[in-house]
Design an enzyme around this catalytic site. Structure first.
Site, PDB file in Angstrom:
ATOM      1  N   LYS A 242       0.878  -1.172   0.000  1.00 47.45           N
ATOM      2  CA  LYS A 242       0.000   0.000   0.000  1.00 47.45           C
ATOM      3  C   LYS A 242       0.916   1.223   0.000  1.00 47.45           C
ATOM      4  O   LYS A 242       1.735   1.371   0.908  1.00 47.45           O
ATOM      5  CB  LYS A 242      -0.884   0.010   1.245  1.00 47.45           C
TER       6      LYS A 242
ATOM      7  N   ASP B  53      -1.355  -2.116  -4.059  1.00 42.45           N
ATOM      8  CA  ASP B  53      -2.756  -2.245  -3.640  1.00 42.45           C
ATOM      9  C   ASP B  53      -3.489  -0.935  -3.897  1.00 42.45           C
ATOM     10  O   ASP B  53      -2.871   0.134  -3.906  1.00 42.45           O
ATOM     11  CB  ASP B  53      -2.825  -2.524  -2.129  1.00 42.45           C
TER      12      ASP B  53
ATOM     13  N   ARG C 261      -4.899  -6.245 -11.133  1.00 48.95           N
ATOM     14  CA  ARG C 261      -5.757  -7.062 -10.275  1.00 48.95           C
ATOM     15  C   ARG C 261      -7.120  -6.367 -10.237  1.00 48.95           C
ATOM     16  O   ARG C 261      -7.193  -5.170  -9.939  1.00 48.95           O
ATOM     17  CB  ARG C 261      -5.154  -7.125  -8.872  1.00 48.95           C
TER      18      ARG C 261
HETATM   19  C1  LIG Z   1      -6.312 -11.128  -3.781  1.00 53.00           C
HETATM   20  C2  LIG Z   1      -7.176  -9.979  -3.358  1.00 53.00           C
HETATM   21  C3  LIG Z   1      -6.627  -8.713  -3.270  1.00 53.00           C
HETATM   22  C4  LIG Z   1      -7.415  -7.625  -2.905  1.00 53.00           C
HETATM   23  N1  LIG Z   1      -6.884  -6.354  -2.934  1.00 53.00           N
HETATM   24  C5  LIG Z   1      -7.696  -5.300  -2.705  1.00 53.00           C
HETATM   25  C6  LIG Z   1      -7.234  -3.976  -2.877  1.00 53.00           C
HETATM   26  O1  LIG Z   1      -6.076  -3.728  -3.237  1.00 53.00           O
HETATM   27  N2  LIG Z   1      -8.101  -2.953  -2.629  1.00 53.00           N
HETATM   28  C7  LIG Z   1      -9.408  -3.186  -2.256  1.00 53.00           C
HETATM   29  O2  LIG Z   1     -10.170  -2.223  -2.074  1.00 53.00           O
HETATM   30  N3  LIG Z   1      -9.857  -4.430  -2.067  1.00 53.00           N
HETATM   31  C8  LIG Z   1      -9.048  -5.494  -2.286  1.00 53.00           C
HETATM   32  N4  LIG Z   1      -9.540  -6.768  -2.131  1.00 53.00           N
HETATM   33  C9  LIG Z   1     -10.856  -6.977  -1.463  1.00 53.00           C
HETATM   34  C10 LIG Z   1     -12.011  -6.926  -2.440  1.00 53.00           C
HETATM   35  O3  LIG Z   1     -12.185  -5.579  -2.854  1.00 53.00           O
HETATM   36  C11 LIG Z   1     -13.323  -7.425  -1.807  1.00 53.00           C
HETATM   37  O4  LIG Z   1     -13.648  -6.611  -0.718  1.00 53.00           O
HETATM   38  C12 LIG Z   1     -13.279  -8.877  -1.357  1.00 53.00           C
HETATM   39  O5  LIG Z   1     -12.542  -9.658  -2.241  1.00 53.00           O
HETATM   40  C13 LIG Z   1     -14.693  -9.482  -1.288  1.00 53.00           C
HETATM   41  O6  LIG Z   1     -15.281  -9.451  -2.551  1.00 53.00           O
HETATM   42  P1  LIG Z   1     -15.532 -10.752  -3.474  1.00 53.00           P
HETATM   43  O7  LIG Z   1     -15.083 -10.406  -4.837  1.00 53.00           O
HETATM   44  O8  LIG Z   1     -14.947 -11.964  -2.891  1.00 53.00           O
HETATM   45  O9  LIG Z   1     -17.103 -10.850  -3.618  1.00 53.00           O
HETATM   46  P2  LIG Z   1     -18.294 -10.861  -2.557  1.00 53.00           P
HETATM   47  O10 LIG Z   1     -19.526 -10.747  -3.389  1.00 53.00           O
HETATM   48  O11 LIG Z   1     -18.076  -9.873  -1.466  1.00 53.00           O
HETATM   49  O12 LIG Z   1     -18.212 -12.313  -1.928  1.00 53.00           O
HETATM   50  C14 LIG Z   1     -18.452 -13.486  -2.692  1.00 53.00           C
HETATM   51  C15 LIG Z   1     -18.345 -14.683  -1.753  1.00 53.00           C
HETATM   52  O13 LIG Z   1     -17.003 -14.775  -1.270  1.00 53.00           O
HETATM   53  C16 LIG Z   1     -16.965 -15.189   0.084  1.00 53.00           C
HETATM   54  N5  LIG Z   1     -16.378 -14.083   0.903  1.00 53.00           N
HETATM   55  C17 LIG Z   1     -16.098 -12.820   0.472  1.00 53.00           C
HETATM   56  N6  LIG Z   1     -15.528 -12.098   1.469  1.00 53.00           N
HETATM   57  C18 LIG Z   1     -15.466 -12.914   2.532  1.00 53.00           C
HETATM   58  C19 LIG Z   1     -14.986 -12.768   3.862  1.00 53.00           C
HETATM   59  N7  LIG Z   1     -14.459 -11.619   4.299  1.00 53.00           N
HETATM   60  N8  LIG Z   1     -15.092 -13.812   4.703  1.00 53.00           N
HETATM   61  C20 LIG Z   1     -15.597 -15.001   4.288  1.00 53.00           C
HETATM   62  N9  LIG Z   1     -16.069 -15.207   3.037  1.00 53.00           N
HETATM   63  C21 LIG Z   1     -16.000 -14.197   2.181  1.00 53.00           C
HETATM   64  C22 LIG Z   1     -18.395 -15.445   0.482  1.00 53.00           C
HETATM   65  O14 LIG Z   1     -18.652 -16.816   0.214  1.00 53.00           O
HETATM   66  C23 LIG Z   1     -19.180 -14.561  -0.477  1.00 53.00           C
HETATM   67  O15 LIG Z   1     -20.478 -15.016  -0.702  1.00 53.00           O
HETATM   68  C24 LIG Z   1      -8.784  -7.848  -2.545  1.00 53.00           C
HETATM   69  C25 LIG Z   1      -9.332  -9.125  -2.651  1.00 53.00           C
HETATM   70  C26 LIG Z   1      -8.565 -10.168  -3.069  1.00 53.00           C
HETATM   71  C27 LIG Z   1      -9.206 -11.529  -3.211  1.00 53.00           C
END
Ligand SMILES: Cc1cc2nc3c(=O)[nH]c(=O)nc-3n(C[C@H](O)[C@H](O)[C@H](O)COP(=O)(O)OP(=O)(O)OC[C@H]3O[C@@H](n4cnc5c(N)ncnc54)[C@H](O)[C@@H]3O)c2cc1C
Length: 310
Positions: free
Chosen positions: A98, A135, A187
């Site tokens: 970050k 990030d 990403r």
């Molecule tokens: C590798 C990676 C890097 C990331 N980097 C950043 C970044 O630089 N900046 C940024 O703003 N965000 C970042 N994120 C976070 C991202 O923005 C989301 O907040 C997060 O990934 C949840 O969204 P989702 O796409 O999984 O979908 P969602 O619709 O939120 O979730 C889909 C499904 O995933 C599972 N799930 C999701 N979150 C959780 C949790 N916390 N605990 C348990 N199960 C869960 C559940 O089964 C849910 O139904 C990153 C995420 C990943 C995977």
């Protein structure tokens, strides 16, 4: 809309100092589901363990919004040490940073300290054959992060440094197109911060649709794409999209967070996809942990149960 209300309530409560103190002292056991320990050695051990399942690692030393140049420089030194330790352990030093944690927004000797420190980290990644992903943080930082990303790609190449776009921001599709000349490694995420409706879509269905558009556009442009989501329907759709458009498995990877959907991570790796887990570690785990809790109502119960157990 309900997601937004839930997220804002959890992050609002988590931001209160007495709650932070309580969670920090009572919930470390629970936090370790999402955080690979406090030291670089435990994070490197986590990468080695995931490797047994064919899953790659992306190491992230936790920390953000650092307010003094000294702290930012110390943080940068720790990331540099992490890269060296990973390489010495036989692991490709793939790290996430970050920019706020290494001094973005602080001017030292006429230059932005975040960029100065990022240059050191990306430069070392290039020498070690590693990679650095910048990030994406909250929306006031997006312009500067994308500008600094452009500078770093021009200096070190798109095989050494990448960044992130968040599908909840209205601006991200235009940002993606504006970066195309760099052939950037991006990403794509949905976005984890509490943002106002003036800049971020409040409805989940819109965020999901925007997510798909971003991934498809980036793949179609021929660029390396990190599909960072645990959303099974998105993952299925991406699999169909790449098949339909003849996009090779070498042009994208699936990324997920440490401790979340490990079953799905393994399954995708077994199917021959590249899968990378984002492995956060460090003493400054509270803000990261709060965002994970704010993503899913069931996680609040998980934390409360863990705290009651002690
Ligand atoms: C590798 C990676 C890097 C990331 N980097 C950043 C970044 O630089 N900046 C940024 O703003 N965000 C970042 N994120 C976070 C991202 O923005 C989301 O907040 C997060 O990934 C949840 O969204 P989702 O796409 O999984 O979908 P969602 O619709 O939120 O979730 C889909 C499904 O995933 C599972 N799930 C999701 N979150 C959780 C949790 N916390 N605990 C348990 N199960 C869960 C559940 O089964 C849910 O139904 C990153 C995420 C990943 C995977």
């Amino acid at each position: 809309m309900i997601d937004r209300i839930y997220r804002s309530t959890v992050l609002g409560v988590a931001g209160r100092k007495p709650i932070e103190q309580l969670v920090r002292t009572r919930a470390w056991g629970v936090a370790q589901r999402f955080v690979a320990g406090e030291e670089s050695s435990t994070a490197i051990a986590a990468v080695q363990e995931l490797a047994q399942d064919g899953i790659l690692g992306n190491l992230d030393l936790l920390g953000e919004f650092v307010s003094s140049p000294e702290t930012a420089n110390t943080f940068a030194e720790q990331v540099l040490a992490l890269q060296t330790q990973a390489a010495a352990a036989g692991i490709r030093p793939y790290v996430s940073v970050k920019l706020s944690s290494v001094g973005q927004g602080q001017t030292v000797e006429g230059a932005d300290l975040g960029l100065t420190n990022a240059r050191r980290i990306v430069g070392q990644a290039k020498r070690l054959g590693g990679f650095v992903c910048l990030d994406m943080e909250d929306h006031p930082r997006v312009d500067q992060t994308l500008e600094q990303f452009r500078v770093l790609v021009n200096e070190f190449g798109h095989d050494t440094v990448g960044t992130v776009l968040q599908s909840y921001l209205y601006r991200s599709e235009a940002d993606r197109a504006s970066l195309d000349d760099l052939q950037p490694n991006l990403r794509i995420v949905k976005g984890a911060y509490l943002e106002p409706a003036s800049v971020a879509m409040p409805d989940k269905a819109d965020v999901d649709a925007s997510y798909r558009r971003l991934v498809y556009a980036h793949l179609k442009a021929g660029n390396y794409t990190n599909v960072a989501s645990h959303d099974e329907s998105i993952i299925q759709d991406v699999k169909h999209f790449v098949l339909a458009h003849g996009i090779p498995k070498t042009q994208f990877e699936f990324q997920m967070l440490y401790g979340i959907r490990r079953d799905l991570q393994r399954e995708l790796a077994q199917q021959g996809y590249t899968v990378r887990a984002y492995i956060p570690y460090g003493r400054d785990w509270y803000a990261y942990f709060s965002r994970r809790i704010a993503e899913r109502p069931a996680n609040v119960m998980f934390v409360l149960r863990g705290m009651l157990k002690g």
